[in-house]
Design a protein around this motif. Structure first.
Motif, PDB file in Angstrom:
ATOM      1  N   LEU A 163       0.832  -1.209   0.000  1.00 29.86           N
ATOM      2  CA  LEU A 163       0.000   0.000   0.000  1.00 29.86           C
ATOM      3  C   LEU A 163       0.864   1.255   0.000  1.00 29.86           C
ATOM      4  N   TRP A 164       1.947   1.231   0.761  1.00 35.87           N
ATOM      5  CA  TRP A 164       2.853   2.383   0.796  1.00 35.87           C
ATOM      6  C   TRP A 164       3.500   2.596  -0.570  1.00 35.87           C
ATOM      7  N   LEU A 165       3.920   1.511  -1.203  1.00 36.43           N
ATOM      8  CA  LEU A 165       4.541   1.630  -2.524  1.00 36.43           C
ATOM      9  C   LEU A 165       3.558   2.199  -3.544  1.00 36.43           C
ATOM     10  N   ARG A 166       2.308   1.755  -3.491  1.00 35.47           N
ATOM     11  CA  ARG A 166       1.308   2.285  -4.421  1.00 35.47           C
ATOM     12  C   ARG A 166       1.068   3.775  -4.171  1.00 35.47           C
ATOM     13  N   ASP A 167       1.080   4.185  -2.909  1.00 33.62           N
ATOM     14  CA  ASP A 167       0.926   5.604  -2.596  1.00 33.62           C
ATOM     15  C   ASP A 167       2.071   6.434  -3.158  1.00 33.62           C
ATOM     16  N   HIS A 168       3.210   5.766  -3.400  1.00 31.64           N
ATOM     17  CA  HIS A 168       4.380   6.456  -3.939  1.00 31.64           C
ATOM     18  C   HIS A 168       4.628   6.063  -5.396  1.00 31.64           C
ATOM     19  N   SER A 169       3.541   5.731  -6.088  1.00 29.62           N
ATOM     20  CA  SER A 169       3.539   5.555  -7.551  1.00 29.62           C
ATOM     21  C   SER A 169       4.278   4.321  -8.044  1.00 29.62           C
ATOM     22  N   VAL A 170       4.476   3.326  -7.182  1.00 31.37           N
ATOM     23  CA  VAL A 170       5.000   2.038  -7.638  1.00 31.37           C
ATOM     24  C   VAL A 170       3.811   1.110  -7.857  1.00 31.37           C
ATOM     25  N   ASN A 171       3.676   0.594  -9.061  1.00 27.40           N
ATOM     26  CA  ASN A 171       2.511  -0.214  -9.428  1.00 27.40           C
ATOM     27  C   ASN A 171       2.728  -1.662  -8.988  1.00 27.40           C
ATOM     28  N   ILE A 172       2.200  -2.005  -7.841  1.00 29.57           N
ATOM     29  CA  ILE A 172       2.342  -3.352  -7.293  1.00 29.57           C
ATOM     30  C   ILE A 172       0.960  -3.919  -6.993  1.00 29.57           C
ATOM     31  N   LYS A 173       0.800  -5.195  -7.269  1.00 28.68           N
ATOM     32  CA  LYS A 173      -0.466  -5.881  -7.010  1.00 28.68           C
ATOM     33  C   LYS A 173      -0.182  -7.153  -6.213  1.00 28.68           C
ATOM     34  N   LEU A 174      -0.977  -7.398  -5.180  1.00 27.82           N
ATOM     35  CA  LEU A 174      -0.888  -8.637  -4.411  1.00 27.82           C
ATOM     36  C   LEU A 174      -2.130  -9.477  -4.681  1.00 27.82           C
ATOM     37  N   ILE A 175      -1.915 -10.741  -5.026  1.00 31.85           N
ATOM     38  CA  ILE A 175      -3.023 -11.653  -5.296  1.00 31.85           C
ATOM     39  C   ILE A 175      -2.897 -12.860  -4.373  1.00 31.85           C
ATOM     40  N   GLU A 176      -3.956 -13.137  -3.647  1.00 30.28           N
ATOM     41  CA  GLU A 176      -3.996 -14.292  -2.748  1.00 30.28           C
ATOM     42  C   GLU A 176      -4.788 -15.410  -3.423  1.00 30.28           C
TER      43      GLU A 176
END
Length: 359
Positions: A163-176
């Motif tokens: 979530l922190w990375l996304r707030d700083h414009s890093v496009n990361i997705k977590l899939i469970e």
């Protein structure tokens, strides 16, 4: 939530199981995603598996491309994710950000078993994928990097980092991925944990001016949904300058991640809209500009590709030049709210970049 099977006797709950319990390994996840990348909830072109990074001992699980030209690093782990996986994925993304078109072409050629095949054309493969995915234009490759981490259980620590990375414009997705078993049959249920799902009904009743998708109302999509108030103001200032000083076709709003301005049928400028920054990508003739000189004249930082992504997040406005091929370069300027778009040095740079657009 549980998985239910509807029978003549009524709903029957399918027993949840664990991938480890069923002796399913990370390699099985790889194979399933290779067979149908839509398991991850989006169209992806897989171009490599267990890709070895030059000059390191690192191998990333799967390498893919999305219809916007972003390179997607896919990491898969069975069981609970250990904290270092986020750093591992960031490290891979930083490596891949340095690659050129021919690097991806070589990886794809090896992956698809086309070594030595003179008929293999990676550009045609990429263009066909983009067209099949509904993209209006074929984007430049590797303008951005994304991360997808797929696991059977996501710990709170990793979710917080994502979530922190996304707030700083890093496009990361977590899939469970949850697994269920009935007899000899195994079922899987992939769920996107980050970014958190938003109700599909959220836009019901809104007027068009409040925003729609990038295809139906691209202006609102970019200015209201993609931008923050600060980056929206920056974009509007930039657009006014471009309209007043240059003969351009734009803004063209119908891409999901960027707004383009065309010159002579080239995407001369692509403005990647983000909440923290605007990323300006200028297409220019090769060797026209020097990044050190631009940084000096504009009073900004040189974007060092050797730095880690986490270090780059803290940079002020910055510049980086990437060679695309023997004819063209891509000048990337990351604009934050400390940057004066109306300054004389930047206006001069715009004029020079406009003249340097391929004709």
């Amino acid at each position: 939530m549980a998985l239910w099977k509807i029978t003549d006797k009524g709903p029957l709950k399918i027993a949840e199981t664990r991938l480890k319990q069923e002796k399913l390994l990370e390699e099985n996840l790889d194979e399933w995603i290779e067979t149908d990348p839509l398991i991850l909830g989006e169209p992806l072109l897989i171009i490599g598996r267990q890709v070895l990074i030059p000059d390191t001992k690192d191998r990333l699980d799967l390498l893919a491309v999305d219809p916007q030209g972003a390179i997607v690093i896919i990491e898969l782990k069975r069981g609970h994710i250990k904290d270092p996986v986020d750093i591992q994925a960031l490290r891979y993304a930083s490596y891949i950000s340095k690659w050129r078109f021919e690097d991806f072409e070589n990886v794809a050629r090896n992956y698809l078993g086309k070594v030595g095949d003179p008929e293999f054309n990676f550009n045609d493969l990429f263009e066909s994928f983009c067209q099949e995915s509904g993209a209006d234009e074929v984007p430049d490759l590797n303008q951005d990097q994304r991360i997808i981490i797929v696991k059977s259980a996501v710990r709170d620590k990793l979710g917080s980092v994502a979530l922190w990375l996304r707030d700083h414009s890093v496009n990361i997705k977590l899939i469970e991925v949850k697994a269920y078993k009935e007899g000899e049959s195994i079922f899987i249920e992939p769920t996107v944990i980050v970014p958190m799902q938003v109700s599909k009904f959220i836009d019901v009743g809104r007027t068009r001016s409040e925003g729609g998708s990038w295809m139906t109302d691209g202006r609102s999509w970019h200015l209201e949904k993609r931008c923050s108030p600060k980056t929206r103001e920056l974009f509007l200032v930039l657009d006014k300058i471009l309209q007043e000083h240059f003969d351009i076709d734009g803004p063209r709003w119908n891409q999901k991640y960027y707004v383009s301005y065309r010159v002579n049928n080239y995407n001369w400028l692509s403005v990647h809209t983000k909440p923290k920054i605007l990323v300006l990508d200028f297409l220019v003739k090769a060797k026209t500009f020097d990044s050190d000189q631009i940084a000096k004249e504009l009073g900004i930082t040189k974007f060092d590709k050797e730095e880690s992504l986490l270090e780059k997040l803290g940079l002020p406005s910055s510049v980086f030049i990437k060679n695309r091929n023997e004819n063209t370069d891509r000048v990337r300027i990351r604009v934050k709210d400390d940057f004066d778009l109306e300054s004389e040095p930047f206006l001069k740079f715009l004029e020079e970049a406009y003249k340097a657009c391929p004709r």
